[in-house]
Design a protein around this motif. Structure first.
Motif, PDB file in Angstrom:
ATOM      1  N   ALA A  81       9.517  -3.667  15.159  1.00  0.00           N
ATOM      2  CA  ALA A  81       8.300  -4.266  14.588  1.00  0.00           C
ATOM      3  C   ALA A  81       7.044  -3.595  15.138  1.00  0.00           C
ATOM      4  CB  ALA A  81       8.260  -5.764  14.894  1.00  0.00           C
ATOM      5  N   LYS A  94      11.926   5.282  -1.777  1.00  0.00           N
ATOM      6  CA  LYS A  94      10.879   4.431  -1.204  1.00  0.00           C
ATOM      7  C   LYS A  94       9.535   5.155  -1.163  1.00  0.00           C
ATOM      8  CE  LYS A  94      14.051   1.568   1.189  1.00  0.00           C
ATOM      9  NZ  LYS A  94      13.967   0.138   1.094  1.00  0.00           N
ATOM     10  N   PHE A  98       9.865   3.835  -8.168  1.00  0.00           N
ATOM     11  CA  PHE A  98       9.947   3.780  -9.632  1.00  0.00           C
ATOM     12  C   PHE A  98       9.918   5.172 -10.276  1.00  0.00           C
ATOM     13  CE2 PHE A  98       7.207   0.185  -8.127  1.00  0.00           C
ATOM     14  CZ  PHE A  98       8.235  -0.726  -8.014  1.00  0.00           C
ATOM     15  N   MET A 155      -4.917  -0.843   7.881  1.00  0.00           N
ATOM     16  CA  MET A 155      -3.474  -0.911   7.610  1.00  0.00           C
ATOM     17  C   MET A 155      -3.210  -1.682   6.322  1.00  0.00           C
ATOM     18  SD  MET A 155      -2.022  -1.631  11.409  1.00  0.00           S
ATOM     19  CE  MET A 155      -0.292  -1.385  11.066  1.00  0.00           C
ATOM     20  N   PRO A 159      -2.434   2.485   1.080  1.00  0.00           N
ATOM     21  CA  PRO A 159      -1.316   2.196   0.178  1.00  0.00           C
ATOM     22  C   PRO A 159      -0.076   3.031   0.473  1.00  0.00           C
ATOM     23  CG  PRO A 159      -2.913   3.588  -0.915  1.00  0.00           C
ATOM     24  CD  PRO A 159      -3.440   3.358   0.471  1.00  0.00           C
ATOM     25  N   TYR A 160      -0.111   3.789   1.570  1.00  0.00           N
ATOM     26  CA  TYR A 160       1.019   4.660   1.895  1.00  0.00           C
ATOM     27  C   TYR A 160       1.754   4.236   3.156  1.00  0.00           C
ATOM     28  CZ  TYR A 160      -1.377   7.443  -1.572  1.00  0.00           C
ATOM     29  OH  TYR A 160      -1.981   7.843  -2.718  1.00  0.00           O
ATOM     30  N   GLY A 161       1.285   3.191   3.816  1.00  0.00           N
ATOM     31  CA  GLY A 161       1.947   2.744   5.045  1.00  0.00           C
ATOM     32  C   GLY A 161       1.898   3.796   6.131  1.00  0.00           C
ATOM     33  N   TYR A 167       0.784  -2.580  19.170  1.00  0.00           N
ATOM     34  CA  TYR A 167       0.970  -3.998  19.468  1.00  0.00           C
ATOM     35  C   TYR A 167       1.135  -4.235  20.969  1.00  0.00           C
ATOM     36  CZ  TYR A 167       1.203  -5.399  14.617  1.00  0.00           C
ATOM     37  OH  TYR A 167       0.868  -5.676  13.315  1.00  0.00           O
ATOM     38  N   LEU A 244      -3.320   5.558  -7.841  1.00  0.00           N
ATOM     39  CA  LEU A 244      -4.139   4.639  -7.056  1.00  0.00           C
ATOM     40  C   LEU A 244      -5.534   5.197  -6.784  1.00  0.00           C
ATOM     41  CD1 LEU A 244      -1.474   3.349  -4.511  1.00  0.00           C
ATOM     42  CD2 LEU A 244      -2.268   2.246  -6.592  1.00  0.00           C
TER      43      LEU A 244
ATOM     44  N   ARG B  45       4.503  -3.716  12.162  1.00  0.00           N
ATOM     45  CA  ARG B  45       3.881  -2.588  11.487  1.00  0.00           C
ATOM     46  C   ARG B  45       3.731  -2.871   9.990  1.00  0.00           C
ATOM     47  NH1 ARG B  45       4.362   2.380   9.122  1.00  0.00           N
ATOM     48  NH2 ARG B  45       3.242   4.065  10.153  1.00  0.00           N
ATOM     49  N   GLY B 188      -2.690  -0.736  -3.640  1.00  0.00           N
ATOM     50  CA  GLY B 188      -1.397  -0.839  -2.969  1.00  0.00           C
ATOM     51  C   GLY B 188      -1.074  -2.208  -2.424  1.00  0.00           C
ATOM     52  N   ARG B 189      -1.871  -3.255  -2.753  1.00  0.00           N
ATOM     53  CA  ARG B 189      -1.507  -4.631  -2.397  1.00  0.00           C
ATOM     54  C   ARG B 189      -1.552  -5.458  -3.674  1.00  0.00           C
ATOM     55  NH1 ARG B 189       0.890  -4.061   2.450  1.00  0.00           N
ATOM     56  NH2 ARG B 189      -0.397  -2.720   3.759  1.00  0.00           N
ATOM     57  N   ASP B 265       5.934  -4.182  -9.122  1.00  0.00           N
ATOM     58  CA  ASP B 265       4.884  -4.243  -8.100  1.00  0.00           C
ATOM     59  C   ASP B 265       4.243  -5.628  -8.027  1.00  0.00           C
ATOM     60  OD1 ASP B 265       4.818  -1.897  -6.840  1.00  0.00           O
ATOM     61  OD2 ASP B 265       3.189  -1.003  -8.011  1.00  0.00           O
ATOM     62  N   PHE B 337       1.879  -8.413   2.079  1.00  0.00           N
ATOM     63  CA  PHE B 337       2.462  -7.276   2.789  1.00  0.00           C
ATOM     64  C   PHE B 337       3.931  -7.040   2.417  1.00  0.00           C
ATOM     65  CE2 PHE B 337      -1.087  -8.657   5.385  1.00  0.00           C
ATOM     66  CZ  PHE B 337      -1.709  -7.454   5.691  1.00  0.00           C
ATOM     67  N   PRO B 341       4.153  -0.826   1.505  1.00  0.00           N
ATOM     68  CA  PRO B 341       3.969   0.359   0.661  1.00  0.00           C
ATOM     69  C   PRO B 341       5.220   1.245   0.622  1.00  0.00           C
ATOM     70  CG  PRO B 341       2.033   0.022   2.009  1.00  0.00           C
ATOM     71  CD  PRO B 341       3.055  -0.979   2.470  1.00  0.00           C
ATOM     72  N   LEU B 342       6.031   1.207   1.669  1.00  0.00           N
ATOM     73  CA  LEU B 342       7.275   1.975   1.657  1.00  0.00           C
ATOM     74  C   LEU B 342       8.458   1.076   1.316  1.00  0.00           C
ATOM     75  CD1 LEU B 342       6.337   4.323   4.562  1.00  0.00           C
ATOM     76  CD2 LEU B 342       7.149   5.116   2.351  1.00  0.00           C
ATOM     77  N   ARG B 343       8.174   0.008   0.570  1.00  0.00           N
ATOM     78  CA  ARG B 343       9.172  -0.869  -0.046  1.00  0.00           C
ATOM     79  C   ARG B 343      10.011  -1.638   0.956  1.00  0.00           C
ATOM     80  NH1 ARG B 343       6.500  -1.057  -4.117  1.00  0.00           N
ATOM     81  NH2 ARG B 343       8.173  -2.201  -5.131  1.00  0.00           N
ATOM     82  N   ALA B 344       9.560  -1.761   2.197  1.00  0.00           N
ATOM     83  CA  ALA B 344      10.317  -2.526   3.187  1.00  0.00           C
ATOM     84  C   ALA B 344       9.997  -4.009   3.017  1.00  0.00           C
ATOM     85  CB  ALA B 344       9.964  -2.072   4.596  1.00  0.00           C
TER      86      ALA B 344
END
Lengths: 254, 383
Positions: A81, A94, A98, A155, A159-161, A167, A244, B45, B188-189, B265, B337, B341-344
């Motif tokens: 995490a 991922k 799509f 964060m 949109p790309y993580g 933390y 995007l 994360r 992306g949200r 989405d 969330f 964005p990486l489908r997790a």
């Protein structure tokens, strides 16, 4: 036409409001347009093309990721995490959601290296309340670890993580620290910096150097003769979710 | 004026002691978070905002809802609200303070929080949120102080306060609109990327805030000599009925758009909320409880015979408040969330210290409100 003093003052006040509003609108939108103006002035725009054909042939290879994380003191944390990642592999489906159908899954290979896209129109820069993340003239999206307040708005916006938050204190988890790059403290966000510290010395990014197959090509997207531009004009390349509007500077040759 | 808060019954001091204990728990947990980092929470994360930000969002709504007593009284001369506008304004002050604290405890580097002022950044919605919340706190603080001082001296309030009160009306709308803009301008949200997010926020605010005010008025009547009056409470009930209906309608619009279009989405966050995704279903009971409470409250509120019964109205108000607290104070923010964005699909649940900090902030809010209401009631008793 006769202009009375009252009318004149009225026009003056109206103009002041219009100019004020214009300035405000410009300030709100200006995080985005700076780049295109600079491109026309012959500035650099750093970008990267990743040849997925080559990655596919080296299944399971993560030398780029290791080189990056070693060079930037990215910690290895026990709790997933709290993971901090700058450059890492993700399954193709991922990374390009799509885009894959049931019949191409194998043809497209297993994993794809992902990193900060160093967007031309970065959402993270737009939302940051302290300009702790900002876009440099040459296209690198930078982070100031000393200004970041740790609100993690970037964060939510990316949109790309691509962004990670500290933390916990990362310093006990560094393994063999690289004394040439600052470690971070708990409570700040970090991400790939396109190896700006190496670019300053005229070097290529660490991941590019580490790749045994030269699958990553780094260069100036504004220079029509650069190797990256030659590559992009000859091969079909995709960006992650270009719809995007962020304008990623990482291109994937499929 | 503040001396009124220092004289009270044993029950009053018992309540204050309980709130101080809650605050002490929160403060202790916060010190641990400060030393260890936000790793002490259930955040990750992938799910990088949780109950702190969700509670912030919910209480912005409670703060904004003061407008639901101020607007009818000052713009439409609804005399029944004469006695309770001050309660709404004081509730706003306590709620905005809680919002600011929830933001503060969410910061990874709280010592640097003034960087937001040092490097003002108009292209960040957080900058505007800071301006709107600070402004709203000042407006309501000044209004409440001036009104109470006038009452203490037995004089009418100075005339300059009227435009300040009128200004607080659009300002209330602005705080929740800007709070919606924090979320719905992000690529992306998809869950938040909806133009009706601000209207939804306002509808849920105008249901949850007045519902809380009804409960507070009933509590004041039972515990003190202060009676808001049956007619005022009934009118608040009508406001809650309308706002909750609009809120449920808006949620239905969101569900239809996302699910009928079938666009993954947009559909997936709702699937995660109501049915679970990839076997992760931690929020499913929370959301269904919210739905059941919402529908039950609507039944009670929409039938005039039920709504006029104060006991039913109290239960319905409680149901509205809890339903929206679950949906907005938890589900809406966390599910934004999911998937990442990486489908997790990553689960999130607050940890014990995180709950402790949340309880501490509630404690501070409740303490402020108790002191404010004690002063108000004592002044009215004195007159």
């Amino acid at each position: 036409m006769k202009l009375t003093r009252k009318d004149f003052l009225r026009v003056l006040a109206g103009s002041a409001v219009a100019v004020g509003a214009g300035t405000l609108v410009h300030a709100v939108g200006s995080a985005n347009d700076r780049e295109s103006a600079e491109a026309k002035n012959g500035k650099k725009r750093w970008g990267m093309a990743i040849d997925l054909q080559k990655c596919r042939e080296e299944k399971g290879c993560d030398l780029c990721s290791r080189a990056c994380h070693r060079s930037h003191n990215v910690p290895r944390l026990p709790d997933p995490a709290h993971e901090v990642k700058w450059l890492w592999n993700e399954p193709n489906g991922k990374v390009f959601p799509f885009q894959q159908n049931d019949y191409t899954r194998h043809a497209l290979g297993e994993t794809v290296p992902v990193l900060c896209n160093h967007c031309t129109n970065p959402a993270c820069v737009r939302v940051c309340p302290t300009q702790a993340t900002w876009k440099r003239g040459d296209g690198v999206v930078m982070m100031d670890y000393h200004r970041c307040i740790g609100c993690r708005y970037c964060m939510a916006a990316c949109p790309y993580g691509s962004r990670s938050f500290n933390y916990v204190d990362p310093r006990p988890h560094l393994g063999a620290p690289n004394p040439d790059f600052p470690p971070r403290t708990a409570g700040v966000v970090e991400k790939c910096n396109f190896c700006e510290e190496r670019l300053a010395d005229g070097k290529q990014p660490a991941c590019v150097e580490a790749c045994p197959r030269n699958a990553m090509v780094f260069g100036d997207l504004n220079d029509g003769n650069s190797p990256i531009r030659q590559l992009l004009s000859g091969r079909y390349a995709v960006q992650r979710q270009p719809e995007l509007g962020c304008g990623p500077s990482i291109f994937y040759l499929v | 004026m503040l001396d009124k808060a220092l004289k009270g019954s044993g029950r009053y001091w018992g309540w204050i002691a309980f709130l101080l204990a809650l605050i002490a728990v929160g403060f202790t947990c916060y010190l641990r978070q400060l030393a260890y980092g936000l790793g002490i929470t259930g955040l990750s994360r992938d799910v990088s905002w949780g109950i702190y930000i969700a509670q912030f969002t919910f209480f912005v709504g409670v703060a904004a809802s003061a407008v639901m007593v101020v607007l009818p009284y000052y713009l439409h001369n609804v005399q029944q609200f004469a006695r309770i506008t001050i309660l709404g304004e004081l509730l706003a002050v306590a709620a905005v303070t809680m919002c600011m604290l929830f933001i503060f405890v969410d910061m990874g580097q709280p010592a640097r929080v003034l960087n937001v002022l040092l490097y003002p950044t108009p292209h960040s919605m957080m900058f505007w949120d800071m301006i709107s919340l600070t402004g709203y706190l000042l407006l309501n603080g000044v209004i409440a102080w001036v009104m109470l001082s006038a009452e203490q001296k037995g004089r009418p309030a100075p005339s300059w306060i009227k435009p300040v009160i009128i200004l607080s009306i659009p300002w209330a709308i602005s705080i929740h609109t800007v709070t919606a803009f924090l979320y719905n301008g992000l690529p992306g949200r998809p869950l938040w990327f909806t133009a009706i997010l601000a209207p939804r926020f306002l509808a849920s605010a105008f249901a949850s805030g007045p519902a809380l005010l009804i409960l507070l008025c009933l509590a004041l009547r039972r515990l003190t000599s202060f009676d808001a009056g049956q007619e005022a409470i009934r009118r608040l009930g009508v406001i809650v009925a309308y706002a909750m209906t609009v809120n449920v309608f808006f949620l239905f619009l969101e569900l239809f758009t996302a699910l009928y279009s079938g666009m993954p989405d947009h559909a997936e966050p709702f699937e995660y909320l109501f049915f679970g995704l990839d076997g992760k279903n931690g929020l499913v009971p929370v959301m269904w409880l919210s739905v059941v409470l919402a529908l039950a409250s609507l039944l009670a509120l929409l039938v005039p015979r039920f709504r006029r019964n104060e006991r039913v109205l109290a239960l319905a108000s409680l149901a509205v408040f809890l339903s929206l607290w679950l949906e907005k104070g938890m589900g809406l923010i966390v599910a934004g969330f999911v998937p990442s964005p990486l489908r997790a699909v990553t689960s999130y649940a607050p940890t014990a210290p995180e709950w402790g900090i949340v309880a501490g902030v509630w404690g501070i809010g409740a303490l402020l409100l108790t002191i404010f209401y004690k002063i108000t009631v004592s002044l009215r008793e004195a007159n």
